[in-house]
Every structure is written in structure tokens, then in C-alpha cells.
Design an enzyme around this catalytic site. Structure first.
Site, mmCIF file in Angstrom:
data_model
loop_
_atom_site.group_PDB
_atom_site.id
_atom_site.type_symbol
_atom_site.label_atom_id
_atom_site.label_comp_id
_atom_site.label_asym_id
_atom_site.label_seq_id
_atom_site.Cartn_x
_atom_site.Cartn_y
_atom_site.Cartn_z
ATOM 1 N N HIS A 293 -17.170 3.706 0.470
ATOM 2 C CA HIS A 293 -16.213 2.887 -0.283
ATOM 3 C C HIS A 293 -16.671 2.877 -1.743
ATOM 4 C CE1 HIS A 293 -13.501 -0.848 -0.473
ATOM 5 N NE2 HIS A 293 -13.924 -0.630 -1.703
ATOM 6 N N HIS B 47 -15.059 -4.600 7.997
ATOM 7 C CA HIS B 47 -14.273 -4.383 6.781
ATOM 8 C C HIS B 47 -14.532 -5.429 5.701
ATOM 9 C CE1 HIS B 47 -12.096 -1.260 8.933
ATOM 10 N NE2 HIS B 47 -11.789 -2.128 9.878
ATOM 11 N N LYS C 285 0.802 -1.217 0.000
ATOM 12 C CA LYS C 285 0.000 0.000 0.000
ATOM 13 C C LYS C 285 0.840 1.275 0.000
ATOM 14 C CE LYS C 285 -4.166 -1.925 2.163
ATOM 15 N NZ LYS C 285 -3.809 -3.326 2.017
ATOM 16 N N GLY D 224 -8.298 -7.547 3.635
ATOM 17 C CA GLY D 224 -9.378 -8.241 4.324
ATOM 18 C C GLY D 224 -9.700 -7.686 5.689
ATOM 19 N N GLY D 225 -9.336 -6.418 5.926
ATOM 20 C CA GLY D 225 -9.645 -5.789 7.205
ATOM 21 C C GLY D 225 -8.634 -6.079 8.293
ATOM 22 N N LYS E 98 -2.472 1.357 9.120
ATOM 23 C CA LYS E 98 -2.745 0.243 8.208
ATOM 24 C C LYS E 98 -1.458 -0.494 7.885
ATOM 25 C CE LYS E 98 -5.537 0.964 4.709
ATOM 26 N NZ LYS E 98 -6.160 1.570 3.497
ATOM 27 N N GLU F 273 -9.698 1.105 -5.825
ATOM 28 C CA GLU F 273 -10.567 1.372 -4.685
ATOM 29 C C GLU F 273 -10.278 2.763 -4.117
ATOM 30 O OE1 GLU F 273 -10.779 -1.717 -1.813
ATOM 31 O OE2 GLU F 273 -11.517 -3.169 -3.276
ATOM 32 N N ARG G 88 -7.152 -8.129 -9.769
ATOM 33 C CA ARG G 88 -7.869 -9.373 -10.068
ATOM 34 C C ARG G 88 -9.330 -9.045 -10.336
ATOM 35 N NH1 ARG G 88 -10.735 -9.575 -5.396
ATOM 36 N NH2 ARG G 88 -9.698 -8.949 -3.467
#
Length: 622
Positions: free
Chosen positions: A208, A235, A116, A164-165, A158, A275, A297
Site C-alpha cells: 500500500h 484493512h 471508486k 475502512g475495509g 469492492k 492511494e 482530507r
């Protein structure tokens, strides 16, 4: 065009890929673990190869086994679906090195978007709006604390390799930062073997928003508009829709253009999703929508994009992987109507959303809408994999129409004995604020208590159970036709047990069960109403057992006697527990149908018994 495709996945996404491949004349190869030996995706494919034990780490996550299966069967290409190895650049490269076609983006693009912090730096350079934060190399507690103080609280920690939260912590005050950082790092290290973190400004009223992009090997990149995935629990997405409600054309144009720039920055090929997190405190505005990450993906929620654009994204994936250009130009793509998807999970909302496993003894999702599933009646919900049972997808001319149709589908779900979140889905869709698009990622958490339906049966459901049993008995135990109304004269009473409560209910009330459906077997009546199932043991016939003549208690299904409460000659009263049968990880109490004496006892504790075996005979008192 690819002639033979191996699908390195399972469940509904494997079935989804098989369907398109078959329509294109592409032969398919499934892979499966021990737990999936008889799974629907295995039955649906042209060929299937066993790749190991049930745990994913020993089967679906072992790239060498999957590549070997492709070589063995002569498959030219591998489609990873989503999850598992779909975003593993090393696996993608191994597929290519083996001389196979990888149905996905280049490994370099996966790598570029995999962390990220690095992805955010790249996006900033490409002119994509990024959330204010810190992605620096200095990971000392002192530096991170200083940056968090500068960003301003609340701040989000983060894990750079998260997903996946996991590896995420919201910090509301400076005094909590260090403890939250340590907790986040521990989880990130355990989950991703990487404890590096980044910091982001916590967004007020977050929505989101994600944009579907598609690239090819000829340098073309298009977007297929946006989706809103704001309804999440811990999440994890629950309900997704396209287009995003409240998105004006100017904002859509800017955010979709930014998504295309993001894809071009990594020379992207195939299906991908950019996203974004939106600060929706003043509605959706381009200057308040920020890049979060890219999923390299196909997404779980891709059907809603297909429904509003008329595009088959899996077909596009196979064509682009074969070297063809994207089938449509940007100006040829447009939005038609509104689509919503709900993820139907095998979980118990009343039990803290814990996964629910076992055999799908009864499974009916109806005929309305688009159902994406990897199971059929009689299949097992395994504890080894994600508990998603199906995706319920609907298209409507308007958002209101789509909401109403999808809520109706969720309310009509019939699954037993596995628990599902169908009623929870319906409650989310029927919520007034959701209908008015007044939503953000905290919607479910804020309303959780009101969104979880009670699992207590009301009087109408008790009545329906009694009606079903009496009708079934009078029709020689034939299955109850859905929607059939009772018109039999007279009043017949039957005694039922539900969750330990025993009631004697007068049946044969005409039309009483019009709002519900259900079925009756020798052991019980099961009523389906508003997305939930309610099981009633047939107390008057031995509560959980059939009766072979008066007082004979029969096993309702194959199982093990785990408790025996009586002996031959014992006096018993109506409703008294005689024994407990364990079947399908559930306990079934078998009770006396009336006052009497245990005349015969054929069962013993620990014994395995077959369905309808006579376990006990109770003779009525004089």
C-alpha cells in the site's frame, strides 16, 4: 488569515489542529458530545460547544449542529479533521452556503473521488495507472461473473462507496464468486446504503503506497512524496512510514507525478492523498503500481510526511483555505531521513483485538519521539468512538534507526487498566522481515500468532511485583521511582495473585526489576514490561484490598459488591475468596490473607462501597 476556527472533530486530531492554530495565533472552538465533556480537546481549545449525546450519529455527524456552533461562537472556518464529516461533500457545501470557510477540498472534488468506480474512470482519462478490472454500470450477477472470469482469479470485489475495509471480498475461484458477491453487497448496503460494486485484479505481494498531494486556489499542485502503509490488520493501518522502503528515484518520480495529475484532474485544493496498490513481487516498479482511491482530507498518518519534509500540513491547510498560495514550490521540497508512525489502540490482542474501554488510571507514553494523543491520565476511553489512544511517531536519519527507536517507545508504554496493542506494535517493528522491508499487506495476517505476545507473567515479572511491593511498604507506600534498584538486606516473602494463580515470592532481590517499571497501590502491584501491563493482587494484604490492621480487608477502589461468599463466623483459609468487587467494568476478587475466622462483615451483596472502606475483618487462627 482565518482568525477563529471551529474543529468538527475530537481526540488526537482535534488536539493536533488546536496546537498549530495556537502557534499561528488562530483562536479555536471545540465541539463535544456528552461522553467528551471533559476531554482533552475540550480543555485545550479556547472555547467549546456541546453538540449532543454520546453516539456520533447524534453529535459529531450532525452537520447542522456543527454549523450552528460555528455561527454561535463567531468562528469563520470549520476544519473537519479526518473521519466523521471530513469527506462529506454535502456538509462541505453546507458550510460554504452558511458563509463559512471550509478547510478542505471543493465539494465537487470530494464528489468526484467519492465513488471508486467513477474515480477510476476519471483517473484513467487523466493518465493515472489503474488496476485492471471492471467498473461498468451493468451490475447484473451474470455480467459481473463474466467480467471476473475474464480478469482471472483471484479477483477482488469492492463496494463502490466502500471504505475502512468494509464491502470487500477476495474470490479465489469461479465457484465462489456468486456467494461472495451476495455477501459483499449485503455488507455494502448496510454500511453505505449502496450495494453497487466494482471488480479488480487481485494483486500478488501487494504494498500500500500513497502519495501526499496539496493544491491551492491558484492552480498550484505539489506532492510531498510517498508513504508506505502496508502493515495492516483487516484493512486497517497499524504502522506507516515515509519514504517507502525500496522506492528508487525513477519510480518515485513517476508515481508522484501521477498523483499530481490525479489531483489536477479534479481541480484539487488543500491536503489529499492518492492511494496506490503496488505489485511488489519483483520490487517496486512504476509499471506495477496502480491507483486505488483518493482520500480527500488529511490522513491519520500525515505526521510521517511532516517529519521527513519539515512541513506543517495543518498550517498549509489553514493558509490555503484563507486564499494563500502553497508556501513552497515542488523544487523546494525534499526528503530528509526516515519517519515511522504506529497507531496505539485501546484493544486487547490476546482477546481477539476487542476494544478495551475504561479510565486511564495510569498513563505514561514517555518523553521520546512525537506523541499525538487526545487523552491524559484519568481520562476515559469511551466505547462510542475509535479506540485509538495515540500515534507514536519517530524520525531517524535511517530507517533502521527509526525502527529501533519506535520499538523502544512502544515497549516502554505504561497504560493501566486499559489494554493496548503496544507489545504487538513492538513485535511488528522487531520482526526480522519487517526490518529487511520484506513486507506486504498480508504481513500481519501471516504472522499474527508470533506477533501477539503472551499475557502470562514470567518469573521475572512475578519477582518484580514482589520487589515493588516490599520496597513500597518499606518506604511507607511511596510511589516506586522508575528504574530504582533494591539494595535492602534480608529476604521478605509476599504472596501475590495473578489471573487466579497464587504464589509466595521472596522479594528484596537487588536489581531484579531493572528491566521493568511499575507502581504499587493499596490493592495491587502493576508491572510494565515490553509494552504490556501485569496486575498482581496483594494476597498477603487481602488480595485486592488494603489491610487496616491485621486481617482487615479494605476496598481497593470505589465499586459495587456483586458477590458475597462468606458470613460472620465462617472459618476461612488463606486465599479463599471472600467477595467480589466490580469497579471500572472489572471484577476484583477479595480473598482471605491467612487461615482464620470472619470476625466482622460490613459488606452486603449489591452495596456500593468507597475506596478503603472496611469490608471484612478476618481474625487469624490460633
Amino acid at each position: 488569515m482565518i482568525s477563529k476556527l471551529l474543529i468538527a472533530n475530537r481526540g488526537e486530531i482535534a488536539c493536533r489542529i488546536i496546537r498549530t492554530a495556537r502557534e499561528m495565533g488562530v483562536a479555536t472552538v471545540a465541539v463535544y458530545s456528552d461522553a467528551d465533556a471533559k476531554a482533552l480537546h475540550v480543555r485545550s481549545a479556547d472555547e467549546a460547544v456541546h453538540i449532543g449525546p454520546s453516539p456520533a450519529a447524534e453529535s459529531y455527524l450532525v452537520g447542522e449542529k456543527i454549523i450552528a456552533a460555528a455561527k454561535k461562537t463567531g468562528a469563520e472556518a470549520i476544519h473537519p479533521g479526518y473521519g466523521f464529516l471530513s469527506e462529506n461533500a454535502g456538509f462541505a457545501q453546507a458550510v460554504i452556503d452558511a458563509g463559512l470557510i471550509w478547510v478542505g477540498p471543493p465539494p465537487a472534488a470530494i464528489d468526484a473521488m467519492g465513488l471508486k468506480d467513477a474515480a477510476k474512470k476519471l483517473m484513467r482519462e487523466a493518465g493515472v495507472p489503474v488496476t485492471p478490472g471492471y467498473e461498468g454500470e451493468d451490475q447484473s450477477v451474470e455480467r459481473l461473473k463474466k467480467e471476473a472470469d475474464a480478469i482471472g482469479y483471484p479477483v477482488l470485489i469492492k463496494a463502490v462507496a466502500g471504505g475502512g475495509g468494509k464491502g470487500m471480498r477476495k474470490v479465489d475461484a469461479a465457484a465462489d464468486f456468486v456467494a461472495s458477491l451476495e455477501s459483499c453487497r449485503r455488507e455494502a448496503k448496510a454500511s453505505f446504503s449502496n450495494d453497487e460494486v466494482l471488480l479488480e485484479k487481485w494483486i500478488t505481494s501487494p504494498r500500500h503506497i500513497e502519495v501526499q498531494v496539496f493544491g491551492d486556489s491558484h492552480g498550484n499542485v505539489v506532492h510531498l512524496f510517498e508513504r508506505d502503509c502496508s502493515l495492516q490488520r483487516r484493512h486497517q493501518k497499524v504502522i506507516e512510514e515515509a519514504p517507502a522502503p525500496g522506492m528508487d528515484e525513477a519510480t518515485r518520480e513517476e508515481i508522484c507525478a501521477a498523483a499530481v495529475r490525479a489531483a489536477k484532474a479534479v481541480d484539487y485544493e488543500g491536503a489529499g492523498t492518492i492511494e496506490f496498490i503496488a505489485d511488489a513481487s519483483e520490487g517496486l516498479r512504476a509499471d506495477r503500481i496502480f491507483f486505488m482511491e483518493m482520500n480527500t482530507r488529511l490522513q491519520v498518518e500525515h505526521p510521517v510526511t511532516e517529519e521527513i519534509t519539515g512541513v506543517d500540513l495543518v498550517e498549509w491547510q489553514l493558509r490555503v483555505a484563507s486564499g494563500e498560495p502553497i508556501p513552497l514550490k515542488q523544487e523546494e521540497l525534499f526528503i530528509d531521513g526516515h519517519s515511522i508512525e504506529a497507531r496505539l489502540y485501546a484493544e486487547d490482542p490476546n482477546g481477539g483485538f476487542l476494544p478495551s474501554t475504561g479510565r486511564l488510571e495510569h498513563f505514561n507514553l514517555g518523553l521520546e519521539g512525537r506523541i499525538e494523543t487526545g487523552v491524559e491520565e484519568g481520562d476515559m476511553i469511551s466505547p462510542f468512538y475509535d479506540p485509538m489512544v495515540a500515534k507514536l511517531v519517530i524520525w531517524g536519519e535511517t530507517r533502521a534507526e527509526a525502527i529501533d527507536q519506535l520499538a523502544g517507545i512502544a515497549e516502554s508504554v505504561e497504560i493501566w487498566p486499559v489494554k493496548t496493542n503496544a507489545a504487538f506494535i513492538a513485535n511488528c517493528l522487531r520482526d526480522e522481515e519487517f526490518e529487511e522491508a520484506n513486507l506486504d499487506t498480508g504481513f500481519i495476517a501471516a504472522k499474527l500468532e508470533t506477533l501477539v505476545s503472551s499475557d502470562e507473567a514470567d518469573d521475572d515479572i512475578w519477582q518484580s511485583a514482589a520487589d515493588f511491593i516490599v520496597l513500597a511498604d518499606t518506604e511507607e507506600h511511596e510511589a516506586l521511582p522508575i528504574g530504582l534498584r533494591l539494595n535492602a538486606p534480608g529476604v521478605i516473602s509476599t504472596t501475590l495473585t495473578h489471573k487466579g494463580e497464587i504464589r509466595k515470592v521472596s522479594a528484596a532481590r537487588s536489581g531484579a526489576q531493572a528491566f521493568a517499571t511499575g507502581f504499587v497501590d493499596p490493592a495491587r502491584a502493576v508491572v510494565f514490561a515490553d509494552g504490556q501491563s501485569f496486575a498482581f493482587e496483594r494476597q498477603s494484604r487481602g488480595s485486592g484490598a488494603a489491610a487496616a490492621g491485621d486481617g482487615a480487608i479494605l476496598a481497593p477502589m470505589p465499586g459495587k459488591v456483586i458477590a458475597l461468599d462468606v458470613a460472620e463466623g465462617d472459618a476461612v483459609t488463606a486465599g479463599q475468596r471472600l467477595m467480589v468487587l466490580e469497579a471500572m467494568k472489572m471484577e476484583h476478587a477479595l480473598t482471605a490473607p491467612f487461615d482464620g475466622t470472619v470476625a466482622e462483615l460490613a459488606a452486603s451483596e449489591g452495596a456500593q462501597v468507597q475506596v478503603e472502606a472496611v469490608l471484612c475483618v478476618v481474625e487469624p487462627s490460633d
